[in-house]
Design an enzyme around this catalytic site. Structure first.
Site, mmCIF file in Angstrom:
data_model
loop_
_atom_site.group_PDB
_atom_site.id
_atom_site.type_symbol
_atom_site.label_atom_id
_atom_site.label_comp_id
_atom_site.label_asym_id
_atom_site.label_seq_id
_atom_site.Cartn_x
_atom_site.Cartn_y
_atom_site.Cartn_z
ATOM 1 N N ALA A 85 0.944 -1.344 0.148
ATOM 2 C CA ALA A 85 -0.195 -0.208 0.099
ATOM 3 C C ALA A 85 1.343 1.110 -0.230
ATOM 4 O O ALA A 85 1.651 1.604 0.335
ATOM 5 C CB ALA A 85 -1.043 0.221 1.369
ATOM 6 N N CYS A 86 0.478 2.176 -0.763
ATOM 7 C CA CYS A 86 1.070 3.504 -0.891
ATOM 8 C C CYS A 86 2.447 3.732 -1.067
ATOM 9 O O CYS A 86 2.717 2.740 -1.831
ATOM 10 C CB CYS A 86 1.389 4.280 0.673
ATOM 11 S SG CYS A 86 1.334 5.793 0.589
ATOM 12 N N THR A 87 3.702 4.129 -0.449
ATOM 13 C CA THR A 87 4.860 4.088 -0.589
ATOM 14 C C THR A 87 5.412 2.795 -0.323
ATOM 15 O O THR A 87 6.689 2.191 -1.500
ATOM 16 C CB THR A 87 5.989 4.907 -0.104
ATOM 17 O OG1 THR A 87 5.701 4.850 1.366
ATOM 18 C CG2 THR A 87 5.279 6.463 -0.749
ATOM 19 N N GLY A 123 -1.395 -0.810 -4.231
ATOM 20 C CA GLY A 123 -2.562 0.219 -4.042
ATOM 21 C C GLY A 123 -1.856 1.414 -3.804
ATOM 22 O O GLY A 123 -0.583 1.630 -3.144
#
Length: 181
Positions: free
Chosen positions: A40-42, A89
């Site tokens: 998710a994200c970074t 994501g």
């Protein structure tokens, strides 16, 4: 250990894990046998830094896309991206989308829908500024300042020479796109 699923979360300070050789070695060791490698994200940058995402499609937080691209990843702006046994994501809320999509793939739509209802995940924000392409220029500037902190030059210096140019070009490209709106 032979994990079935590995999930790497993002961070407001994403550079630390990218320098953690113990973590990167572990990711390299489990990547070939894990059924799913998710982020998710970074968090996708950990897979990128480990070299296991090179040449694959993935997503990450919009402010980190150029950094991930510099690691040899084909970065796309979608909220959720599946490529082989990787699923990524884009940002924090897209992490929920990613988890529901992965649940649907592994366990079926019914369970994914039940989880969605169980966590009452029904986003209806009052604003439509959840992507840089949708935000006005002032919102984008404020967000960039928030992400870069009070000392943007020090923050950029911590990225290392390879990523600084990519990050600046990405921020300029995003700002230019927003100004045209």
């Amino acid at each position: 250990p032979d994990p079935d699923v590995v999930v790497i979360p993002g961070s407001s300070k994403p550079l630390g894990p990218l320098k953690d050789e113990v973590l990167l070695d572990w990711v390299r060791s489990v990547a070939p046998t894990a059924q799913w490698l998710a982020s998710a994200c970074t968090g996708s940058a950990v897979y990128g830094a480990a070299g296991v995402l090179r040449g694959r499609r993935a997503t990450t937080h919009w402010a980190f896309r150029e950094n991930l691209r510099a690691m040899g990843v084909e970065v796309v702006a979608d909220r959720v991206v599946f490529d082989g046994h990787f699923v990524t994501g884009a940002g924090v809320s897209a992490g929920i989308d990613m988890a529901l999509a992965l649940t649907a793939r592994v366990h079926g739509d019914e369970l994914a829908k039940a989880i969605q209802l169980g966590i009452e995940y029904d986003p209806q924000p009052d604003f439509d500024a959840g992507a840089p392409e949708k935000a006005d220029a002032s919102t984008l500037r404020l967000t960039t300042r928030m992400l870069m902190g009070d000392a943007p030059l020090r923050t950029l210096a911590s990225y290392g020479s390879r990523m600084v140019g990519d990050r600046i070009r990405g921020l300029r490209r995003t700002a230019t796109t927003s100004k045209r709106r």
